[in-house]
Design an enzyme around this catalytic site. Structure first.
Site, PDB file in Angstrom:
ATOM      1  CB  SER A 102      57.494 172.994 115.465  1.00  0.00           C
ATOM      2  OG  SER A 102      55.831 172.341 114.740  1.00  0.00           O
TER       3      SER A 102
ATOM      4  CB  SER B 217      52.351 172.829 113.699  1.00  0.00           C
ATOM      5  OG  SER B 217      53.035 171.872 112.645  1.00  0.00           O
TER       6      SER B 217
ATOM      7  CB  THR C 147      56.918 166.071 114.817  1.00  0.00           C
ATOM      8  OG1 THR C 147      58.010 166.106 113.857  1.00  0.00           O
ATOM      9  CG2 THR C 147      57.821 166.955 115.763  1.00  0.00           C
TER      10      THR C 147
ATOM     11  CE  LYS D  29      55.804 163.052 111.969  1.00  0.00           C
ATOM     12  NZ  LYS D  29      56.522 163.270 111.031  1.00  0.00           N
TER      13      LYS D  29
ATOM     14  CG  ASN E 202      51.161 162.995 110.724  1.00  0.00           C
ATOM     15  OD1 ASN E 202      50.306 162.709 110.433  1.00  0.00           O
ATOM     16  ND2 ASN E 202      50.928 164.181 110.418  1.00  0.00           N
TER      17      ASN E 202
ATOM     18  CG  ASP F 227      53.259 163.428 107.785  1.00  0.00           C
ATOM     19  OD1 ASP F 227      53.538 164.917 107.795  1.00  0.00           O
ATOM     20  OD2 ASP F 227      54.397 162.870 108.738  1.00  0.00           O
TER      21      ASP F 227
ATOM     22  CB  ALA G 258      65.060 153.087 102.926  1.00  0.00           C
TER      23      ALA G 258
ATOM     24  N   GLY H 260      60.918 156.959 107.782  1.00  0.00           N
ATOM     25  CA  GLY H 260      59.649 157.129 107.981  1.00  0.00           C
ATOM     26  C   GLY H 260      58.604 157.814 107.573  1.00  0.00           C
TER      27      GLY H 260
HETATM   28  N1  LIG Z   1      57.536 168.946 104.767  1.00  0.00           N
HETATM   29  C1  LIG Z   1      56.958 168.114 105.244  1.00  0.00           C
HETATM   30  O1  LIG Z   1      56.440 168.505 106.443  1.00  0.00           O
HETATM   31  C2  LIG Z   1      58.631 167.124 106.178  1.00  0.00           C
HETATM   32  C3  LIG Z   1      57.474 166.002 106.910  1.00  0.00           C
HETATM   33  C4  LIG Z   1      58.301 164.794 107.999  1.00  0.00           C
HETATM   34  C5  LIG Z   1      59.510 164.733 107.588  1.00  0.00           C
HETATM   35  N2  LIG Z   1      60.414 165.858 106.881  1.00  0.00           N
HETATM   36  C6  LIG Z   1      61.677 165.448 106.753  1.00  0.00           C
HETATM   37  O2  LIG Z   1      61.685 164.716 106.151  1.00  0.00           O
HETATM   38  C7  LIG Z   1      63.754 164.054 106.089  1.00  0.00           C
HETATM   39  C8  LIG Z   1      63.698 162.892 106.581  1.00  0.00           C
HETATM   40  O3  LIG Z   1      62.791 162.275 107.884  1.00  0.00           O
HETATM   41  P1  LIG Z   1      62.506 160.907 108.737  1.00  0.00           P
HETATM   42  O4  LIG Z   1      61.726 161.128 109.921  1.00  0.00           O
HETATM   43  O5  LIG Z   1      61.656 160.501 107.135  1.00  0.00           O
HETATM   44  O6  LIG Z   1      64.124 160.457 108.686  1.00  0.00           O
HETATM   45  P2  LIG Z   1      65.193 159.170 108.971  1.00  0.00           P
HETATM   46  O7  LIG Z   1      63.096 157.285 108.974  1.00  0.00           O
HETATM   47  O8  LIG Z   1      65.609 159.198 110.196  1.00  0.00           O
HETATM   48  O9  LIG Z   1      65.557 158.327 107.883  1.00  0.00           O
HETATM   49  C9  LIG Z   1      66.455 159.299 107.324  1.00  0.00           C
HETATM   50  C10 LIG Z   1      67.156 158.421 105.739  1.00  0.00           C
HETATM   51  O10 LIG Z   1      67.920 159.527 105.071  1.00  0.00           O
HETATM   52  C11 LIG Z   1      69.200 158.503 104.966  1.00  0.00           C
HETATM   53  N3  LIG Z   1      70.291 159.431 105.597  1.00  0.00           N
HETATM   54  C12 LIG Z   1      70.939 160.283 106.167  1.00  0.00           C
HETATM   55  N4  LIG Z   1      71.389 161.086 106.441  1.00  0.00           N
HETATM   56  C13 LIG Z   1      72.925 160.410 104.700  1.00  0.00           C
HETATM   57  C14 LIG Z   1      73.037 161.303 103.682  1.00  0.00           C
HETATM   58  N5  LIG Z   1      73.704 162.143 104.528  1.00  0.00           N
HETATM   59  N6  LIG Z   1      73.170 160.712 103.125  1.00  0.00           N
HETATM   60  C15 LIG Z   1      72.411 159.929 102.441  1.00  0.00           C
HETATM   61  N7  LIG Z   1      71.524 159.352 102.718  1.00  0.00           N
HETATM   62  C16 LIG Z   1      71.334 160.487 104.217  1.00  0.00           C
HETATM   63  C17 LIG Z   1      68.736 157.485 106.196  1.00  0.00           C
HETATM   64  O11 LIG Z   1      69.683 156.213 104.966  1.00  0.00           O
HETATM   65  P3  LIG Z   1      70.421 154.920 105.431  1.00  0.00           P
HETATM   66  O12 LIG Z   1      68.951 154.147 105.980  1.00  0.00           O
HETATM   67  O13 LIG Z   1      70.900 154.573 105.302  1.00  0.00           O
HETATM   68  O14 LIG Z   1      70.905 155.614 107.545  1.00  0.00           O
HETATM   69  C18 LIG Z   1      67.567 157.545 105.708  1.00  0.00           C
HETATM   70  O15 LIG Z   1      67.313 156.442 104.949  1.00  0.00           O
HETATM   71  C19 LIG Z   1      64.308 165.415 107.573  1.00  0.00           C
HETATM   72  O16 LIG Z   1      65.012 166.485 106.558  1.00  0.00           O
HETATM   73  C20 LIG Z   1      62.370 165.677 107.728  1.00  0.00           C
HETATM   74  O17 LIG Z   1      62.900 167.015 108.129  1.00  0.00           O
HETATM   75  C21 LIG Z   1      59.425 166.893 106.237  1.00  0.00           C
END
Ligand SMILES: NC(=O)c1ccc[n+]([C@@H]2O[C@H](COP(=O)([O-])OP(=O)(O)OC[C@H]3O[C@@H](n4cnc5c(N)ncnc54)[C@H](OP(=O)(O)O)[C@@H]3O)[C@@H](O)[C@H]2O)c1
Length: 261
Positions: free
Chosen positions: A15, A17, A59, A63, A84, A99, A121, A123
């Site tokens: 992180s 942060s 994180t 969350k 968050n 976020d 779909a 978080g």
């Molecule tokens: N920039 C920022 O401040 C920030 C803030 C928060 C998060 N993020 C980033 O956002 C991303 C997602 O985080 P999250 O917490 O929302 O994750 P999450 O809740 O685990 O959701 C992951 C999603 O990705 C899909 N997925 C995973 N692997 C895949 C693949 N190979 N091909 C297609 N779809 C795939 C999953 O589909 P299924 O439902 O089919 O499993 C699900 O919809 C991470 O990379 C994280 O680092 C960035």
């Protein structure tokens, strides 16, 4: 007495942060420290927080658990059902979500956005969908599987899985999947991704510090795009603003935090 802040996560080592907040603390000459706390068991979060910290960020993967433990949840976090940012208000744990507004601020540079295709779909997709809906932006969700789509259909949002996707035109396409984070995958198959980009004006990947295959393809096709660094920056700025109860100019906080990138 100095203030204590932390970020709870598992893993948390990566992180940035602490670096962002420390730049703001030092820039504004405040008496405070911001640390990292590796937290494996979510059930310990509330006690750890209330006994040791004035404010915190949360994180992956805590969350949603943090949301459940709050004494009070304020603002858009109530709809997103994930927090968050935590504030210790006289021994009460108050939760916020920065976020979603952080993302919205990060896309201001694209101008007016009326409709968005969200890939994924999880978080992050939920947080973005709620804030887009509140800002009257039309949303379509495209996810790999049919799992997790109920949250969106319950909000009246159009949802598709890879099996039944119907392409339309979009002002913005956002990758919220973890495809490309630790691999070289696109969030959907290459033909579909090409077709989506042909119908999209702008692209954002919420992954930061990496030129993902999604961003590389957008660049190749001439679609203006950005990674998740601005989202990360602005969620931090908004969290810091809450830690200090809106005492400092947001532009100043932003200026100092930017120096950590
Ligand atoms: N920039 C920022 O401040 C920030 C803030 C928060 C998060 N993020 C980033 O956002 C991303 C997602 O985080 P999250 O917490 O929302 O994750 P999450 O809740 O685990 O959701 C992951 C999603 O990705 C899909 N997925 C995973 N692997 C895949 C693949 N190979 N091909 C297609 N779809 C795939 C999953 O589909 P299924 O439902 O089919 O499993 C699900 O919809 C991470 O990379 C994280 O680092 C960035």
């Amino acid at each position: 007495m100095g203030k204590n802040f932390t970020i709870f996560g598992d893993p948390v080592e990566h992180s940035i942060s602490p670096k962002m907040h420390t730049f703001a603390i030092e820039g504004l000459k405040l008496d405070a420290v911001y640390t990292k706390t590796l937290l494996q068991e979510a059930c310990k979060l509330r006690d750890e927080f209330i006994n040791n910290f004035d404010g915190a960020n949360v994180t992956v993967p805590h969350k949603e658990a943090a949301y459940q433990m709050c004494d009070e949840v304020r603002g858009i976090a109530k709809e997103i059902k994930a927090v968050n940012t935590l504030i210790n208000e006289n021994g009460n744990m108050i939760g916020y979500n920065t976020d979603a507004p952080g993302f919205l601020k990060s896309i201001k540079s694209f101008g007016k956005i009326n409709n968005v295709l969200i890939l994924g779909a999880g978080g992050t997709a939920k947080a973005l969908a709620v804030i887009f809906q509140q800002n009257n932006i039309d949303i379509t969700i495209l996810n790999r599987s049919k799992n997790r789509l109920d949250f969106f259909t319950n909000l009246g949002i159009k949802t598709f899985s890879w099996d039944d996707f119907e392409l339309a035109s979009y002002d913005l396409v956002v990758n919220t999947t973890s495809a490309g984070l630790q691999d070289e995958q696109l969030p959907v198959n290459k033909d579909t991704m090409n077709a989506i980009f042909e119908k999209s004006k702008f692209a954002v990947d919420v992954i930061y510090n990496k030129k993902t295959p999604f961003l590389k393809l957008a660049t190749k096709l001439g679609i203006p795009n950005k990674d998740g660094a601005d989202m990360l920056l602005y969620q931090g700025v908004l969290a810091f603003d809450l830690f200090y109860d809106h005492t400092f100019e947001v532009n100043k906080i932003t200026k100092y935090m930017k120096q950590s990138f």
